[in-house]
Design a protein around this motif. Sequence first.
Motif, PDB file in Angstrom:
ATOM      1  N   SER A 168       0.832  -1.206   0.000  1.00  0.00           N
ATOM      2  CA  SER A 168       0.000   0.000   0.000  1.00  0.00           C
ATOM      3  C   SER A 168       0.866   1.255   0.000  1.00  0.00           C
ATOM      4  O   SER A 168       0.632   2.212  -0.749  1.00  0.00           O
ATOM      5  CB  SER A 168      -0.921  -0.006   1.217  1.00  0.00           C
ATOM      6  N   PHE A 169       1.894   1.253   0.871  1.00  0.00           N
ATOM      7  CA  PHE A 169       2.790   2.413   0.935  1.00  0.00           C
ATOM      8  C   PHE A 169       3.532   2.610  -0.379  1.00  0.00           C
ATOM      9  O   PHE A 169       3.765   3.738  -0.820  1.00  0.00           O
ATOM     10  CB  PHE A 169       3.785   2.235   2.078  1.00  0.00           C
ATOM     11  N   LEU A 170       3.899   1.503  -1.059  1.00  0.00           N
ATOM     12  CA  LEU A 170       4.623   1.606  -2.319  1.00  0.00           C
ATOM     13  C   LEU A 170       3.783   2.323  -3.376  1.00  0.00           C
ATOM     14  O   LEU A 170       4.282   3.192  -4.101  1.00  0.00           O
ATOM     15  CB  LEU A 170       5.002   0.209  -2.811  1.00  0.00           C
ATOM     16  N   THR A 171       2.487   1.989  -3.504  1.00  0.00           N
ATOM     17  CA  THR A 171       1.640   2.666  -4.498  1.00  0.00           C
ATOM     18  C   THR A 171       1.448   4.142  -4.142  1.00  0.00           C
ATOM     19  O   THR A 171       1.457   5.007  -5.020  1.00  0.00           O
ATOM     20  CB  THR A 171       0.271   1.973  -4.592  1.00  0.00           C
ATOM     21  N   GLU A 172       1.277   4.425  -2.842  1.00  0.00           N
ATOM     22  CA  GLU A 172       1.100   5.824  -2.426  1.00  0.00           C
ATOM     23  C   GLU A 172       2.379   6.621  -2.662  1.00  0.00           C
ATOM     24  O   GLU A 172       2.351   7.759  -3.143  1.00  0.00           O
ATOM     25  CB  GLU A 172       0.700   5.857  -0.952  1.00  0.00           C
TER      26      GLU A 172
END
Length: 545
Positions: A168-172
């Motif tokens: 999730s953090f990677l896409t954000e």
Amino acid sequence: MTEQFYRAFEERLRGSRVLIKERQTVYLPFIVPLKMLYASCPALDLGCGRGEWLELLRENGFEARGVDLDQGMLEGCDALSLPAEQGEALETLKLLADESLALISGFHIAEHMPFERLQQLVAEALRVLKPAGLLILESPNAENLVVGTNNFYLDPTHERPIPHLLLSFLTEYTGFARFKLLRLQEPPELAKAKRVALMNVLAGASPDYGIVAQKGAPAGQTALFDQAFEKEYGLALDTLARRYDDGLKEELERFRRQLEEAGARSREVEAAFRGSIAQTIQAEVKQAAVETLNETLRQQAQQAASESNALWEQTRQLNAQLQQERQQFEAQLQQERRQFETQLQQDRQQLNAQLQQDRQQFEAQLHQARQQLEIQKQQDRQQLEEAQRSAHHWHLQANTYEAQAKDVLSSTSWRVTKPLRLVMIGLRRLGRLPAQVMRRLLRPVLARAMRWVMGRPELKRRLVDRLRRYPTLFQHLRLFALNRGLLGPVPMPSMRQNMDMAPPVHHYSSQGAENEQAEDLSSLMPRARQIHMKLKKAIQEKGVH
């Protein structure tokens, strides 16, 4: 590792194509709004495998294609004629133009690649996606302890588990406007259960998760996806742990209440025991010789101790009975579940039988309707044939009448009476003029017509024969011709004798005309009779004047 080995491995441990395709329908609420923004909705499925998601996309109107490194897995796509080719996911993305796709998906590929290549893949996906386009990445959920510690490592090509917080953090971090976590494939009955066992905590959390990331776009476009992004999906580990703790607390609280009840009874026994000792001491002080009473008191003390032990034993038995009743309840619940499934199967069979019966009835009614339609077609065909025969009859009749009309028009009598018809046409036109004017115009015309007929003996003979049928008209015409010198002088007695006619017209009266015997006009045509009547009427009017 051979290509056929990995495909057989997927078939055995991941599930059938039908099962996987059904599970992937959870993403439809996210992708359907894309069709409102883009007409063709081009899509790319990375690691398409057997093509379950690729087939689902094309069924919903997307122009989708897939890539996969494993040729053995691509054989499933080839069998269904799905557009898929062999290739590497990241390298395929690098070849695509900016903002050229509406959807990019990768099911269970993130755990197969090093994290650096995963970062590049997410960045390339952001570049290639159109505004409001979606990136879908699905992976095993390490939050499920059994999956994270055991099942994940069944696949020899897995690198390491990727926690959903990291993906999730990677896409954000890469620049996607928003993302949604979907926990997937948890047991449906566990999702609603209020009390869970320890094994449910270890293995009950959603075994897979998906991240749906959306590229930035105007608010009017992203609002189409709000309903799907606001919904919660799946079962988390902390939720199961809280349910397990709540259930354990309830069990401990119930056991504590049981111990308190047993302690209260023990205290009552102890108080009774102390009372017995006090009575014994008092009895010894008063009467040392009351041995029988002491023995009784000792027996009471032993009985009290036995009751205390019995209470502890009863507490233990209550716990055992509680465990047994729980097992019986679970067994009964399992039995009722099997009975329900059996009843459901019977109802399904009855419903299928009823549907089969209704289908047979419908087919019988359809067959009957077809027979009636054939009968109606036969009747219509017969009516059409009768109508054709009738039309042929009337056509022949019309040809007959036409031939008769042609015979009449080509007959000698028709040609002979043509001058008379012309004369009558002129008379009708003159009849519309005043009487004096009509007489002045009619007399020269009639004289010229008589002169023309006198020059043709055959025509004269035929006209005289016809005019003899009308003595009054014949007499007037004869006098008209004599007065203008068209005929030689003829003695009146001879003329009367030859013509056998009535007195002259000026001796006629209207009353005499009415009493005159009717002429026989049956041999004349209707048109000739009409002309005769008009001439007779004109001559009578002339005689009156």
